[in-house]
Design a protein around this motif. Structure first.
Motif, mmCIF file in Angstrom:
data_model
loop_
_atom_site.group_PDB
_atom_site.id
_atom_site.type_symbol
_atom_site.label_atom_id
_atom_site.label_comp_id
_atom_site.label_asym_id
_atom_site.label_seq_id
_atom_site.Cartn_x
_atom_site.Cartn_y
_atom_site.Cartn_z
ATOM 1 N N THR A 1 10.060 -7.740 2.149
ATOM 2 C CA THR A 1 10.892 -8.606 2.857
ATOM 3 C C THR A 1 10.822 -9.056 3.935
ATOM 4 N N ILE A 2 10.655 -10.500 4.423
ATOM 5 C CA ILE A 2 11.042 -10.731 5.841
ATOM 6 C C ILE A 2 12.206 -11.476 5.818
ATOM 7 N N LEU A 3 13.204 -10.764 6.403
ATOM 8 C CA LEU A 3 14.439 -11.331 6.352
ATOM 9 C C LEU A 3 14.681 -12.182 7.421
ATOM 10 N N GLU A 4 14.932 -13.402 7.215
ATOM 11 C CA GLU A 4 15.218 -14.470 8.266
ATOM 12 C C GLU A 4 16.683 -14.251 8.846
ATOM 13 N N GLU B 1 0.855 -1.273 0.121
ATOM 14 C CA GLU B 1 0.042 0.139 0.056
ATOM 15 C C GLU B 1 0.814 1.248 -0.055
ATOM 16 N N LEU B 2 2.159 1.149 0.631
ATOM 17 C CA LEU B 2 2.825 2.293 0.677
ATOM 18 C C LEU B 2 4.004 2.612 -0.298
ATOM 19 N N ALA B 3 4.189 1.526 -1.136
ATOM 20 C CA ALA B 3 4.945 1.594 -2.355
ATOM 21 C C ALA B 3 5.067 2.746 -3.254
ATOM 22 N N GLU B 4 3.545 3.195 -3.544
ATOM 23 C CA GLU B 4 3.494 4.408 -4.195
ATOM 24 C C GLU B 4 3.952 5.562 -3.604
ATOM 25 N N ASP B 5 4.283 5.527 -2.211
ATOM 26 C CA ASP B 5 4.643 6.744 -1.613
ATOM 27 C C ASP B 5 6.084 6.683 -1.604
ATOM 28 N N LYS B 6 6.718 5.622 -2.218
ATOM 29 C CA LYS B 6 8.211 5.203 -1.962
ATOM 30 C C LYS B 6 8.462 5.178 -0.656
ATOM 31 N N VAL B 7 7.691 4.377 0.023
ATOM 32 C CA VAL B 7 7.937 4.184 1.580
ATOM 33 C C VAL B 7 8.190 2.670 1.436
ATOM 34 N N ARG B 8 9.392 2.187 1.733
ATOM 35 C CA ARG B 8 9.623 0.716 1.602
ATOM 36 C C ARG B 8 9.330 -0.112 3.235
ATOM 37 N N VAL B 9 8.673 -1.094 3.297
ATOM 38 C CA VAL B 9 8.576 -1.743 4.642
ATOM 39 C C VAL B 9 8.921 -3.055 4.656
ATOM 40 N N CYS B 10 9.961 -3.382 5.500
ATOM 41 C CA CYS B 10 10.805 -4.737 5.521
ATOM 42 C C CYS B 10 10.641 -5.198 6.911
ATOM 43 N N ALA B 11 10.873 -6.611 6.997
ATOM 44 C CA ALA B 11 10.723 -7.006 8.573
ATOM 45 C C ALA B 11 11.988 -7.957 8.846
ATOM 46 N N ILE B 12 12.405 -8.162 9.871
ATOM 47 C CA ILE B 12 13.517 -9.047 10.356
ATOM 48 C C ILE B 12 13.026 -10.187 11.218
ATOM 49 N N ALA B 13 13.197 -11.574 10.917
ATOM 50 C CA ALA B 13 12.731 -12.556 11.601
ATOM 51 C C ALA B 13 13.826 -13.288 12.340
#
Ligand SMILES: NC(=O)c1ccc[n+]([C@@H]2O[C@H](COP(=O)([O-])OP(=O)(O)OC[C@H]3O[C@@H](n4cnc5c(N)ncnc54)[C@H](O)[C@@H]3O)[C@@H](O)[C@H]2O)c1
Length: 249
Positions: free
Chosen positions: A239-242, A169-181
């Motif tokens: 991306t969920i980075l394990e 949803e935020l990609a069009e605002d050039k906001v990247r959202v990732c997680a670390i697992a």
């Protein structure tokens, strides 16, 4: 300097993974706001890091508190490029019927509602400045669960799912959202997760289930966060980075 001229707000950065992330970000040129419910711990951490660190008292379970913390960081730095939703908490490892409703609600408030609050606090700012990065601390335990952490796992499963939903949803605002697992790490939460005393024997038992045969450290998590926050990861979102030594394979 991989974060030169960048600024970040990192929740729960008075100790554990968050402190490791704050130290690493600052060493790579970022200005960091250390937002923690432990105000004294946040001040000690900021003093150790030096002039590029700012301590902010903040309860991530409280939307008003998160809004004030975000505004304080934006005001102090002029803009905030990166928000790391790291603060987290868990019931201790125990049979699922022994965790009461109040405790589960607290887990959800700290681990999941915190991201709702930070998203509300930061998205208007990121839309204004034209970019942003959010990094959430998920967990490997909701990908490969062990008995005893059901309600915590639910909160972190929500974090992983929300990360992907926010990313699209935020990609069009050039906001990247990732997680670390992360796999279980050497922090204040270790005994909570193990559900038993942190003895060499108990550690060895868990470590034997990790292919690379060690727990995670704040440095491991900080290195992953640094990469995800930097421009090197400009095509990564959702991306969920394990960071788990292969535990979830
Ligand atoms: N340690 C592990 O094994 C492990 C594994 C996977 C994921 N995680 C996640 O990593 C994150 C960091 O945990 P950690 O292991 O470094 O734990 P930690 O207990 O060392 O650090 C957590 C920090 O969050 C702060 N905090 C707690 N409640 C808060 C609130 N309501 N508002 C603001 N700050 C608050 C604490 O004061 C502390 O400084 C958490 O989200 C945790 O769930 C940890």
């Amino acid at each position: 300097m991989r974060l030169a001229n960048k600024t970040a707000i990192i929740t729960g950065a008075a100790s554990g993974f968050g402190l490791g992330i704050a130290r690493r970000f600052a060493a790579e040129g970022a200005k960091v706001a250390i937002a923690d419910i432990n105000e004294h711990g946040a001040r000690v951490a900021a003093e150790e890091i030096g002039e590029n660190a700012l301590a902010i008292g903040c309860d991530v379970a409280d939307g008003h508190s998160v809004a004030i913390a975000a505004a304080e960081a934006i005001d102090a730095f002029g803009r905030v490029d990166i928000a790391v939703n790291n603060a987290g908490w868990s019931h201790k490892n125990q049979p699922l019927l022994e965790v009461d409703e109040t405790t589960f609600r607290r887990v959800i408030d700290i681990n999941l509602m915190s991201i709702f609050h930070m998203t509300h606090a930061m998205t208007p700012h990121w839309r204004e400045v034209g970019a942003g990065v959010m990094i959430n601390l998920g967990s490997s335990t909701c990908i490969r669960p062990r008995p005893g952490l059901a309600w915590y796992d639910a909160s972190k499963g929500g974090v992983n799912a929300l990360t992907k939903s926010l990313a699209v949803e935020l990609a069009e605002d050039k906001v990247r959202v990732c997680a670390i697992a992360p796999v279980m790490g050497e922090t204040g939460l270790l005994e909570t997760f193990m559900g038993m005393a942190d003895t060499p024997k108990n550690r060895a038992k868990f470590i034997s289930t990790i292919p690379l045969r060690r727990l995670s450290t704040p440095e491991d998590i900080a290195n992953a966060a640094l990469f995800l926050a930097s421009d090197e990861a400009s095509l990564l979102t959702g991306t969920i980075l394990e960071v788990d030594g292969g535990r979830t394979i």
